[in-house]
Scaffold this active site. Structure first.
Site, PDB file in Angstrom:
ATOM      1  N   ASP A  10      -6.145  10.164   9.150  1.00 21.18           N
ATOM      2  CA  ASP A  10      -4.887   9.618   9.643  1.00 21.18           C
ATOM      3  C   ASP A  10      -4.466  10.286  10.936  1.00 21.18           C
ATOM      4  OD1 ASP A  10      -3.858   7.625   7.695  1.00 21.18           O
ATOM      5  OD2 ASP A  10      -4.188   9.288   6.308  1.00 21.18           O
ATOM      6  N   TYR A  22     -10.717  -3.523   3.511  1.00 20.99           N
ATOM      7  CA  TYR A  22      -9.787  -3.154   4.587  1.00 20.99           C
ATOM      8  C   TYR A  22     -10.643  -2.869   5.814  1.00 20.99           C
ATOM      9  CZ  TYR A  22      -5.924  -0.407   6.718  1.00 20.99           C
ATOM     10  OH  TYR A  22      -4.947   0.098   7.525  1.00 20.99           O
ATOM     11  N   GLU A  38       0.869  -1.177   0.000  1.00 25.95           N
ATOM     12  CA  GLU A  38       0.000   0.000   0.000  1.00 25.95           C
ATOM     13  C   GLU A  38       0.902   1.222   0.000  1.00 25.95           C
ATOM     14  OE1 GLU A  38      -2.953   0.075   3.097  1.00 25.95           O
ATOM     15  OE2 GLU A  38      -4.140  -1.523   2.174  1.00 25.95           O
TER      16      GLU A  38
END
Lengths: 270, 401
Positions: free
Chosen positions: A60, A175, A49
């Site tokens: 994030d 994911y 990734e």
């Protein structure tokens, strides 16, 4: 069959689980990214990734945001990231590469132009964290036209209906974000994660990768025992951050190899 | 006046191509919960009654409309009227929305509220209502903004809030918003995120607009009392755009009323040092919605500049993006120095010290008024008072306290 799907089928036949490390393209230095990608593969990565730097990485935590800021400071943006993938492909045709980032740089290039360029560069999958399925139909169409796997996130808070909605679009893998919070958050509850995986696998029909909170061989092994793939991001970025420039690849190699051993030791448990 | 049907956003939060829900999956559950809770509250007469009570007795509404005669005379054209949001408790329009969202938080059983703030006005308003309702409060503020707005930082602390400095990115409003989103996604079970403007993922742009619409609703009642009709134009400054949406929205069906949003041109739109997203930006995705953004060719968000911290934001509410594209509203710009001149003019001619944000709207109104005949009427949303800006204005004039 996509390269990502082929990778999962090969691993499954071998009774192994996938290791998916994440690095931010251009961090710590653009000159190092392609070498670092090869290092990841040599140390045991099955899929890479590659983070596309963005000025406002809202989903994030501070670690990956700092990586993004370091890369942006060196002028790295989506076009450069595609060049790195093309360079990586000169020596590696097999290992799938997934671009992970935010929607705006892709929209600025144009979704169709991006999909065409990404395919030409040798990208296999794309995960745009701020494109949930309900806003994704044009994007998913473009991905499919260019043989790219659109990869989506699922969370502990995702309802059965949403898991099914994601299943309509998802290719490659999904994911599963194992924790509430942002990347780099702390405690991982393996039992809680384990309880959700079979349902997600059944409703989406694709393998399930688990990320957030995986920091060492032990946590990687625990996740390998229940999921199809183990995704590790912030821990690798921390290692990069703490290394002298000439030690980055060596230290990342040691860390990823340790994660690989943890995952392989857990093989066959599920 | 003619009436045109207007029922945006759609069920998924879209204003034409703008708005929507562009967030990571980790936030979808929280937004669904909020959407459902807000829909239930909006349909509950008891919620509306309590909101009205709080606005009247705690905020001091309705805010008056004031005919700025001396300012109008100086312009020598149209008459300028001011909607006095600066007279609200806490000194700006921000509190209207904070009360609505805090009431909703309480209804949802959330004991902790968080907020982002630029100028500090939304932070102060959030800290105020958190004290009023007995909730824990954390406010995220860019460290650069904390320096520019030290008095508001102290105000928030007096009100019992914790102010967390944000050191990432440009250390301003957009970075505070990123950080607040991160807090929310981590603490979503007990935390309500009070967004201060008409941006962010659905339902925020709609919800904040609805709570702020009291400004326009009152104006529609008050203007006929003053002049026997509605104004010819309504003018408001636009950063994220909540005071402008609040006064514009009820006027959208009044086709004869021009709606004019004033963006911050900073040093000048040509210099690149500005915050005029609608005037100089391109559509993109940031902070959970699609809207006009100031961005570079690679889709990276660029740092903005305005003398007014409250307008210093690279995006804008998605409904403004739509109103621009469909032509119902016009968007213009005013530079730092024009806003400063208007600030001083309102102080000297009317005895009103306006916020630097609102000074942008005043500046455009004076520019426009001088081109129009005396029977034309401009209604300006004076969205906040300027006490918080003493330091900035003094610095510009070379004065140190």
């Amino acid at each position: 069959m996509s390269k990502i799907q082929a990778t999962f089928e090969r691993l499954q036949a071998q009774g192994r689980k996938a290791l998916i490390p994440f690095i931010t393209a251009g961090d710590p230095d653009p000159a190092l990214t392609v070498t670092l990608m090869h290092t990841l593969v040599e140390a045991g990565a099955d899929i890479i990734e590659l983070g596309v730097p963005f000025s406002d990485p809202m989903a994030d935590g501070p670690t990956i945001q700092r990586a993004s800021e370091r890369a942006l400071a060196k002028g790295v943006s989506l076009r450069q990231v595609l060049e790195y993938v093309a360079n990586f492909r000169a020596d590696n045709r097999e290992t799938p590469v997934v671009l992970m980032g935010y929607a705006n740089p892709v929209e600025a290039m144009g979704i169709e132009a991006f999909a065409a360029c990404a395919y030409d560069a040798g990208v296999d999958g794309v995960l745009l964290v701020d494109y949930p399925p309900e806003e994704s139909s044009a994007y998913v169409d473009a991905m499919r036209r260019h043989a790219l796997d659109p990869i989506f996130l699922l969370a502990p808070t995702s309802s059965e209906q949403r898991i099914a909605d994601v299943g309509l679009y998802a290719r490659g893998y999904v994911y599963y974000v194992s924790l509430k919070g942002v990347t780099g958050s702390a405690v991982l509850d393996v039992a809680a994660v384990a309880a959700r995986i079979p349902e997600i696998r059944a409703r989406t029909g694709v393998p399930v990768g688990v990320g957030f909170g995986i920091r060492d061989a032990a946590t990687a092994a625990a996740i390998a025992g229940i999921a199809d793939a183990v995704v590790v991001g912030s821990r690798i970025i921390e290692e990069i951050e703490q290394s002298e420039p000439d030690q980055v690849c060596a230290r990342v190699r040691v860390l990823v190899a340790e994660l690989r051993r943890g995952i392989d030791a857990a093989g066959g448990k599920s | 006046m003619t009436s045109t049907a207007y029922d945006l956003p759609d069920a998924r939060g879209h204003f034409g191509p703008y708005g929507g829900v562009f967030v990571a999956e980790t936030l979808i559950g929280a937004l669904d919960e909020l959407k459902n809770a807000y829909a239930a509250a909006a349909a509950d007469p008891a919620f509306a009654a309590e909101f009205a009570y709080e606005l009247k007795h705690y905020v001091g509404r309705p805010s008056p409309i004031y005919h700025a005669r001396r300012l109008s005379e100086r312009c020598g054209g149209a008459q300028i009227y001011l909607k006095r949001e600066d007279l609200n408790h806490t000194g700006a329009h921000k509190v209207n929305n904070c009360i609505g969202q805090a009431m909703l938080a309480r209804r949802m059983g959330k004991k902790r509220v968080i907020a982002e703030t630029g100028a500090g006005q939304h932070g102060v308003a959030t800290a105020t209502v958190a004290a009023r309702y007995g909730m824990d409060c954390v406010v995220y503020m860019g460290s650069e903004d904390m320096r520019r707005q030290a008095a508001n930082v102290y105000r928030m602390k007096l009100l019992g809030a914790e102010v967390r400095p944000v050191e990432s990115g440009s250390k301003t409003l957009k970075d505070a918003l990123n950080e607040a989103m991160r807090d929310w996604v981590t603490n979503v079970s007990d935390t309500f995120y009070i967004i201060g403007t008409v941006a962010g993922p659905h339902p925020y742009p709609m919800m904040v607009r609805d709570f702020q619409s009291i400004i326009g609703q009152e104006s529609i009642e008050q203007m006929p009392e003053q002049i026997g009709r509605q104004p010819d134009a309504v003018i408001a400054c636009v950063g994220g755009g909540s005071n402008a949406m609040g006064i514009f929205h009820p006027y959208i069906p009044y086709a004869g009323v021009r709606l004019i949003g004033v963006e911050a041109a900073g040093d000048g739109v040509d210099t690149g040092r500005h915050a005029a997203s609608l005037t100089a930006g391109r559509p993109g995705v940031l902070h959970g919605n699609r809207t006009y953004l100031l961005q570079d060719d690679n889709g990276q968000i660029i740092e903005t500049h305005s003398i007014s911290a409250g307008l210093d934001y690279p995006g804008v509410g998605p409904e403004h993006a739509w109103l621009k594209d469909c032509g119902r509203a016009e968007y213009v710009t005013v530079t730092d120095s024009e806003a400063l001149a208007a600030f001083h003019e309102l102080c000297l001619l009317e005895g009103i010290i306006p916020a630097l944000e609102s000074s942008h709207a005043i500046a455009y109104a004076t520019r426009l008024a001088s081109t129009l005949p005396a029977d034309q009427v401009l209604l300006v949303n004076l969205s906040g008072r300027g006490d918080k800006d003493m330091h900035t204005v003094a610095e510009k004039s070379g004065i140190r306290f």
